[in-house]
Write a protein that holds these residues in place. Structure first.
Motif, short mmCIF file in Angstrom:
data_model
loop_
_atom_site.label_atom_id
_atom_site.label_comp_id
_atom_site.label_asym_id
_atom_site.label_seq_id
_atom_site.Cartn_x
_atom_site.Cartn_y
_atom_site.Cartn_z
N ASN A 55 12.92 48.43 27.53
CA ASN A 55 13.26 48.05 26.15
C ASN A 55 11.99 47.80 25.37
N ARG A 56 11.91 48.37 24.18
CA ARG A 56 10.77 48.16 23.30
C ARG A 56 11.02 47.06 22.29
N LYS A 57 12.28 46.73 22.05
CA LYS A 57 12.66 45.69 21.10
C LYS A 57 13.68 44.79 21.75
N ALA A 58 13.88 43.61 21.14
CA ALA A 58 14.86 42.66 21.66
C ALA A 58 15.33 41.74 20.53
N TYR A 59 16.55 41.22 20.68
CA TYR A 59 17.07 40.21 19.78
C TYR A 59 16.61 38.84 20.27
N TYR A 60 15.96 38.08 19.40
CA TYR A 60 15.47 36.74 19.73
C TYR A 60 16.47 35.72 19.18
N THR A 61 16.80 34.71 20.00
CA THR A 61 17.72 33.66 19.58
C THR A 61 17.20 32.32 20.07
#
Length: 150
Positions: A55-61
């Motif tokens: 994965n090159r991107k991710a959702y941050y929470t």
């Protein structure tokens, strides 16, 4: 009970609704073990510094948690089994901040770039006085190789 800040990264190919479902799932785990979740901030889809599981991107929470350590350990144990969670970190804090986190402030305070006319404090370029045409890099001059340098 102790106060924690918990940040987790979820895969880039899940939807925002699925990210919210993950938050609700782990909120339920914490509440079932005697804890509570305060503020939840979705920082959105961001580019990772390096690839994690292709994965090159991710959702941050971000989640502000008030729970006993056993509840946090159970939540982290369940996160290890979830394929949608790439990474997580839980940090014990003395108190939660009431204002927005630094990540959300950064998004709001970013100056907007202007058009071509907006050169900031650099000013305009000086005008060329001569009418000579500019020389292209592809002129007929011979190129020196790196071995010929003296």
């Amino acid at each position: 009970m102790a106060l924690y800040e918990h940040v987790f990264l979820s895969r880039q190919d899940i939807s925002n609704q699925q990210v919210e479902a993950l938050v609700e799932q782990y909120r339920g785990v914490l509440e079932a073990n005697g804890g509570s979740v305060g503020k939840v901030e979705n920082w959105g889809l961001k580019t990772l510094t390096y690839r994690i599981n292709k994965n090159r991107k991710a959702y941050y929470t971000l989640m502000n948690i008030d729970a006993p350590s056993a509840a946090v350990q159970e939540m982290e144990r369940q996160m290890r089994f979830n394929e949608d969670i790439l990474r997580y970190i839980t940090i014990r804090v003395d108190e939660h901040e009431d204002a927005q986190s630094v990540m959300m402030q950064k998004r709001d305070d970013r100056p907007r770039r202007g058009g071509r006319d907006d050169r900031g404090d650099r000013g305009d370029r000086p005008r060329r006085d001569d009418d000579r045409p500019r020389r292209d890099r592809d002129d007929d001059r011979p190129r020196r190789s790196r071995d010929d340098s003296e």
